[in-house]
Write an enzyme that holds these catalytic residues in place. Sequence first.
Site, mmCIF file in Angstrom:
data_model
loop_
_atom_site.group_PDB
_atom_site.id
_atom_site.type_symbol
_atom_site.label_atom_id
_atom_site.label_comp_id
_atom_site.label_asym_id
_atom_site.label_seq_id
_atom_site.Cartn_x
_atom_site.Cartn_y
_atom_site.Cartn_z
ATOM 1 C CG HIS A 187 2.595 -0.135 -2.453
ATOM 2 N ND1 HIS A 187 2.155 1.033 -3.044
ATOM 3 C CD2 HIS A 187 3.723 0.192 -1.772
ATOM 4 C CE1 HIS A 187 2.964 2.016 -2.716
ATOM 5 N NE2 HIS A 187 3.938 1.536 -1.949
ATOM 6 C CE LYS A 209 7.346 0.573 -2.957
ATOM 7 N NZ LYS A 209 7.673 1.155 -1.646
ATOM 8 C CB SER A 210 8.952 5.858 -7.101
ATOM 9 O OG SER A 210 7.684 5.327 -6.766
ATOM 10 C CG ASP A 214 1.290 4.334 -5.547
ATOM 11 O OD1 ASP A 214 1.958 4.087 -4.528
ATOM 12 O OD2 ASP A 214 0.126 4.760 -5.510
ATOM 13 N NE ARG A 269 27.807 -13.030 1.866
ATOM 14 C CZ ARG A 269 28.724 -12.278 2.483
ATOM 15 N NH1 ARG A 269 28.596 -12.000 3.759
ATOM 16 N NH2 ARG A 269 29.752 -11.822 1.821
#
Length: 311
Positions: A138, A159-160, A177, A243
Site C-alpha cells: 500500500h 500519501k495521494s 494506492d 535529525r
Amino acid sequence: MSVLVKEVIEKLRLDIVYGEPELLEKEINTADITRPGLEMTGYFDYYTPERIQLLGMKEWSYLISMPSNSRYEVLKKMFLPETPAVIVARGLVVPEEMLKAARECKIAILTSRAATSRLSGKLSSYLDSRLAERTSVHGVLMDIYGMGVLIQGDSGIGKSETGLELVKRGHRLVADDRVDIFAKDEITLWGEPAEILKHLIEIRGVGIIDVMSLYGASAVKDSSQVQLAVYLENYDTHKTFDRLGNNAEELEVSGVAIPRIRIPVKTGRNISVVIEAAAMNYRAKEMGFDATRLFDERLTSLIARNEVQNA
C-alpha cells in the site's frame, strides 16, 4: 503468471516465419532459455522442452551440416507440445526441415536480425520481469528526479495528496494506492501499478483523477525502479525523530532491502518539498556526498580546536 508468445513477438519485434494464431497464444511459464547443443547430436537427457529454444550461428551451422533426413528427425524430437516457440537469431534462413517439423508439431518459428547474445539478454530480462513474483504494498510510487520513491504511511495521512503535489511540481506518478513490486535481480526492486489503477489517483473529497488526461503523458510512468522508501507518520512530541540522517532503516520486499526514512507530518510542513529533498540527498549519498558525515567531520574538527585553545 505467464507470458504469451505473441507478447514476446511484439516486445522484441520478432518476425513470424510460421505460426498459426492459436500457436501465438501459447503460454511461456519460465524465464529460462535453451540453446540446444547436445540435443542436436541425439542426446536428450535433461532436455527442457518447456523453454523457448534459441538457435544462433553455432546451432544453425551444425544443423545445416547434417543430412536432410537426420536434421528432420532431430528437430521432430526437439519440438514437443510444451515448447512455446523456436527463435532463430541473426536473420539466418530457416531450413525447410525445421518448417516441416514445426507444422507437424504445432510450434511457432520466429526470427530476429539481432545478434544471439544480445537477443538472449533482452529475452531473459523481459521474461524475468514479467514472470517475477509480485508483492503488493500500500502506498504511492513516484518517479522523482529519475529516482523511484515509494511513499507509505497510515491511511488518511496524505500519501495521494502528496503524490498529486509532486506531479504538479513536474515529477511522474507510477502507481497510487496499490504498488506491485518485484525483484528484477538480487539487488534491484521494480514497481508498477495494478492494471485497473494505471494512471489514476484517488483524492478524498475529490474522487478519482486521471493524471494522464489532466497533466499529460509526461506526468505518468508505467514502471520504475524502487530505490527509496519514505514513511509518513503523524508528528508526536513524545517521539524522537532522526535529525541527522544517521539512523539507517530499511524496507525489505521480496528479499531485497532498500533504505527507508520516516518523515513526521505536521500542519504547515510542505511534505512534497521534504520528499524532493530526501530523494536528492539520497542521490548525493550514492555519488559519495554525505552531508551528515561532513557535519560530523566539521564538529569533530571544531571540538579538537577548542580543546587545543583551552589547553
